[in-house]
Design an enzyme around this catalytic site. Structure first.
Site, PDB file in Angstrom:
ATOM      1  N   ALA A  14     -27.835 -23.726  -5.334  1.00 59.76           N
ATOM      2  CA  ALA A  14     -26.987 -22.651  -4.512  1.00 59.76           C
ATOM      3  C   ALA A  14     -26.533 -23.472  -3.499  1.00 59.76           C
ATOM      4  O   ALA A  14     -27.111 -24.074  -2.665  1.00 59.76           O
ATOM      5  CB  ALA A  14     -27.784 -21.559  -4.214  1.00 59.76           C
ATOM      6  N   THR A  55     -30.098 -13.325  -6.162  1.00 63.13           N
ATOM      7  CA  THR A  55     -30.650 -13.024  -4.764  1.00 63.13           C
ATOM      8  C   THR A  55     -30.745 -11.536  -4.487  1.00 63.13           C
ATOM      9  O   THR A  55     -29.782 -10.857  -5.165  1.00 63.13           O
ATOM     10  CB  THR A  55     -29.887 -13.814  -3.813  1.00 63.13           C
ATOM     11  N   ASP A  56     -31.386 -11.440  -3.511  1.00 61.46           N
ATOM     12  CA  ASP A  56     -31.387  -9.732  -3.056  1.00 61.46           C
ATOM     13  C   ASP A  56     -30.036  -9.502  -2.513  1.00 61.46           C
ATOM     14  O   ASP A  56     -29.690  -8.279  -2.094  1.00 61.46           O
ATOM     15  CB  ASP A  56     -32.465  -9.367  -2.266  1.00 61.46           C
ATOM     16  N   TYR A  79     -21.721 -15.131   0.867  1.00 62.08           N
ATOM     17  CA  TYR A  79     -22.937 -15.493   0.005  1.00 62.08           C
ATOM     18  C   TYR A  79     -23.145 -14.626  -1.170  1.00 62.08           C
ATOM     19  O   TYR A  79     -23.205 -14.877  -2.471  1.00 62.08           O
ATOM     20  CB  TYR A  79     -23.963 -15.713   0.873  1.00 62.08           C
ATOM     21  N   LYS A  83     -22.599 -15.152  -5.129  1.00 58.17           N
ATOM     22  CA  LYS A  83     -23.745 -15.144  -6.169  1.00 58.17           C
ATOM     23  C   LYS A  83     -23.458 -13.824  -7.337  1.00 58.17           C
ATOM     24  O   LYS A  83     -24.019 -14.013  -8.493  1.00 58.17           O
ATOM     25  CB  LYS A  83     -24.937 -14.665  -5.372  1.00 58.17           C
TER      26      LYS A  83
HETATM   27  N1  LIG Z   1     -34.173 -19.448  -0.173  1.00 59.74           N
HETATM   28  C1  LIG Z   1     -34.415 -18.077  -0.173  1.00 59.74           C
HETATM   29  O1  LIG Z   1     -34.834 -17.275   0.397  1.00 59.74           O
HETATM   30  C2  LIG Z   1     -33.753 -17.504  -1.298  1.00 59.74           C
HETATM   31  C3  LIG Z   1     -33.878 -16.072  -1.505  1.00 59.74           C
HETATM   32  C4  LIG Z   1     -33.165 -15.407  -2.829  1.00 59.74           C
HETATM   33  C5  LIG Z   1     -32.592 -16.133  -3.743  1.00 59.74           C
HETATM   34  N2  LIG Z   1     -32.437 -17.432  -3.540  1.00 59.74           N
HETATM   35  C6  LIG Z   1     -32.016 -18.359  -4.753  1.00 59.74           C
HETATM   36  O2  LIG Z   1     -32.818 -19.218  -5.231  1.00 59.74           O
HETATM   37  C7  LIG Z   1     -32.303 -20.452  -5.644  1.00 59.74           C
HETATM   38  C8  LIG Z   1     -33.037 -21.475  -4.870  1.00 59.74           C
HETATM   39  O3  LIG Z   1     -32.993 -21.424  -3.449  1.00 59.74           O
HETATM   40  P1  LIG Z   1     -33.530 -22.662  -2.429  1.00 59.74           P
HETATM   41  O4  LIG Z   1     -33.821 -21.875  -1.113  1.00 59.74           O
HETATM   42  O5  LIG Z   1     -34.952 -22.713  -3.245  1.00 59.74           O
HETATM   43  O6  LIG Z   1     -32.674 -23.688  -2.495  1.00 59.74           O
HETATM   44  P2  LIG Z   1     -32.711 -25.178  -2.199  1.00 59.74           P
HETATM   45  O7  LIG Z   1     -34.182 -25.900  -2.166  1.00 59.74           O
HETATM   46  O8  LIG Z   1     -31.976 -25.289  -1.097  1.00 59.74           O
HETATM   47  O9  LIG Z   1     -32.303 -25.839  -3.710  1.00 59.74           O
HETATM   48  C9  LIG Z   1     -30.666 -25.461  -3.874  1.00 59.74           C
HETATM   49  C10 LIG Z   1     -30.404 -26.762  -4.507  1.00 59.74           C
HETATM   50  O10 LIG Z   1     -28.876 -26.670  -4.856  1.00 59.74           O
HETATM   51  C11 LIG Z   1     -28.426 -27.936  -5.025  1.00 59.74           C
HETATM   52  N3  LIG Z   1     -27.071 -27.858  -4.830  1.00 59.74           N
HETATM   53  C12 LIG Z   1     -26.185 -27.357  -3.655  1.00 59.74           C
HETATM   54  N4  LIG Z   1     -24.694 -27.656  -4.196  1.00 59.74           N
HETATM   55  C13 LIG Z   1     -24.891 -28.164  -5.419  1.00 59.74           C
HETATM   56  C14 LIG Z   1     -23.686 -28.647  -6.000  1.00 59.74           C
HETATM   57  N5  LIG Z   1     -22.305 -28.690  -5.624  1.00 59.74           N
HETATM   58  N6  LIG Z   1     -24.014 -29.349  -7.128  1.00 59.74           N
HETATM   59  C15 LIG Z   1     -25.376 -29.258  -7.655  1.00 59.74           C
HETATM   60  N7  LIG Z   1     -26.191 -28.937  -6.953  1.00 59.74           N
HETATM   61  C16 LIG Z   1     -26.114 -28.235  -5.837  1.00 59.74           C
HETATM   62  C17 LIG Z   1     -28.937 -28.625  -4.005  1.00 59.74           C
HETATM   63  O11 LIG Z   1     -29.092 -29.901  -4.122  1.00 59.74           O
HETATM   64  P3  LIG Z   1     -29.233 -31.153  -3.205  1.00 59.74           P
HETATM   65  O12 LIG Z   1     -30.574 -31.140  -2.578  1.00 59.74           O
HETATM   66  O13 LIG Z   1     -29.109 -32.363  -4.164  1.00 59.74           O
HETATM   67  O14 LIG Z   1     -28.447 -30.916  -1.913  1.00 59.74           O
HETATM   68  C18 LIG Z   1     -30.534 -28.167  -3.864  1.00 59.74           C
HETATM   69  O15 LIG Z   1     -31.275 -28.976  -4.693  1.00 59.74           O
HETATM   70  C19 LIG Z   1     -30.861 -20.402  -5.283  1.00 59.74           C
HETATM   71  O16 LIG Z   1     -30.168 -19.868  -6.387  1.00 59.74           O
HETATM   72  C20 LIG Z   1     -30.787 -19.247  -4.093  1.00 59.74           C
HETATM   73  O17 LIG Z   1     -29.415 -18.507  -4.346  1.00 59.74           O
HETATM   74  C21 LIG Z   1     -33.033 -18.219  -2.600  1.00 59.74           C
END
Ligand SMILES: NC(=O)c1ccc[n+]([C@@H]2O[C@H](COP(=O)([O-])OP(=O)(O)OC[C@H]3O[C@@H](n4cnc5c(N)ncnc54)[C@H](OP(=O)(O)O)[C@@H]3O)[C@@H](O)[C@H]2O)c1
Length: 243
Positions: A14, A55-56, A79, A83
């Site tokens: 994401a 996501t929420d 965002y 999503k």
């Molecule tokens: N964090 C939260 O609190 C939260 C809350 C609700 C939902 N979510 C959802 O949960 C999921 C994971 O979130 P997270 O916070 O754990 O994320 P994260 O650790 O930042 O991981 C996101 C990943 O997306 C990859 N990415 C970004 N742009 C890309 C592209 N153009 N092509 C391929 N890969 C790409 C990044 O790769 P690189 O490392 O190589 O850049 C990274 O590994 C997401 O779908 C997010 O929307 C997260």
């Protein structure tokens, strides 16, 4: 995917730094909407199941009661819009999908896009000793990635495709989350509540984005723990990892 020929694809990618995303709509649409679209098509081509994380933030927070999967999405920032678009492409293109909405994630690996997680940020700020201000007008359910990973693994062993909410149980504001982190870590830095308006955030955020795991409950599959319990487990794991 042609080479590996997976049977299950879990999409956690994401573009999600909410304030930065607000100014970069094209990139948000590319990563958060077109990316899942491409994955859905690739999965369809290989007959692979797609587990897509969402996501929420697809909700506005105006409901002021826990959101269920059947509630219509009404995002309030770029965002969330992107999503919601990704979710719709997945739903429209490939029936063998799980769309899993979560919120407030933290885990030992940290979020690579956001650089760490909220718990670690709070503990770092506590060590620094200055006053800590945390928003007290956004209510959510902090969710540990360990619990979520176990939950999606279990869901992936079913064929009950569809949209799921998967967060820990209960709810709190970010301020209350910070207070509980400090209580459990036995530290008492000066902590003050703040409004979102005073925090200087660029993008709007839902004031209330608690998700009810209704579809998991209906299947008898809701294994998510209370958020305070998951936090205690995280803090213990973190200590063990560093020992
Ligand atoms: N964090 C939260 O609190 C939260 C809350 C609700 C939902 N979510 C959802 O949960 C999921 C994971 O979130 P997270 O916070 O754990 O994320 P994260 O650790 O930042 O991981 C996101 C990943 O997306 C990859 N990415 C970004 N742009 C890309 C592209 N153009 N092509 C391929 N890969 C790409 C990044 O790769 P690189 O490392 O190589 O850049 C990274 O590994 C997401 O779908 C997010 O929307 C997260």
């Amino acid at each position: 995917m042609e080479t590996i020929r997976p049977t299950l694809v879990v999409n956690t990618s994401a573009y999600h730094k909410v304030d930065v995303v607000e100014e970069n709509t094209d990139r948000a649409v590319a990563v958060n909407a077109m990316g899942p679209r491409n994955l859905a098509l690739a999965c369809r081509g290989l007959d692979a199941v797609l587990m897509h994380m969402s996501t929420d933030y697809v909700f506005s927070g105006r409901k002021a009661a826990p959101y269920v999967e059947a509630d219509p999405v009404d995002p309030v920032n770029v965002y969330g819009v992107s999503k919601a678009g990704g979710e719709n492409f997945v739903r429209y293109l490939w029936p063998k999908h799980f769309i899993v909405r979560c919120s407030g994630l933290y885990g030992v690996a940290g979020s690579s896009g956001k650089g760490g997680n909220f718990v670690e940020l709070m503990l770092r700020l506590a060590l620094r000793g200055g006053p800590i201000r945390v928003v007290d007008d956004q209510t959510l359910t902090p969710t540990a990635t360990r619990a979520l990973a176990a939950q999606i693994a279990e869901l992936s062993r079913t064929t009950s495709y569809g949209t799921y909410h998967a967060t820990c149980q209960g709810q709190c504001t970010w301020f209350e989350f910070a207070a509980e982190i400090f209580r459990q870590a036995r530290v008492s830095p000066p902590l003050y509540p703040q409004t979102t308006a005073d925090s200087g955030a660029k993008a709007r955020r839902p004031g209330y984005s608690v998700l009810e795991n209704e579809n998991l409950k209906r299947l008898g599959l809701d294994r998510m723990p209370p958020w305070q319990e998951a936090l205690a487990e995280y803090l213990a794991e973190r200590t063990a990892t560093r020992a």
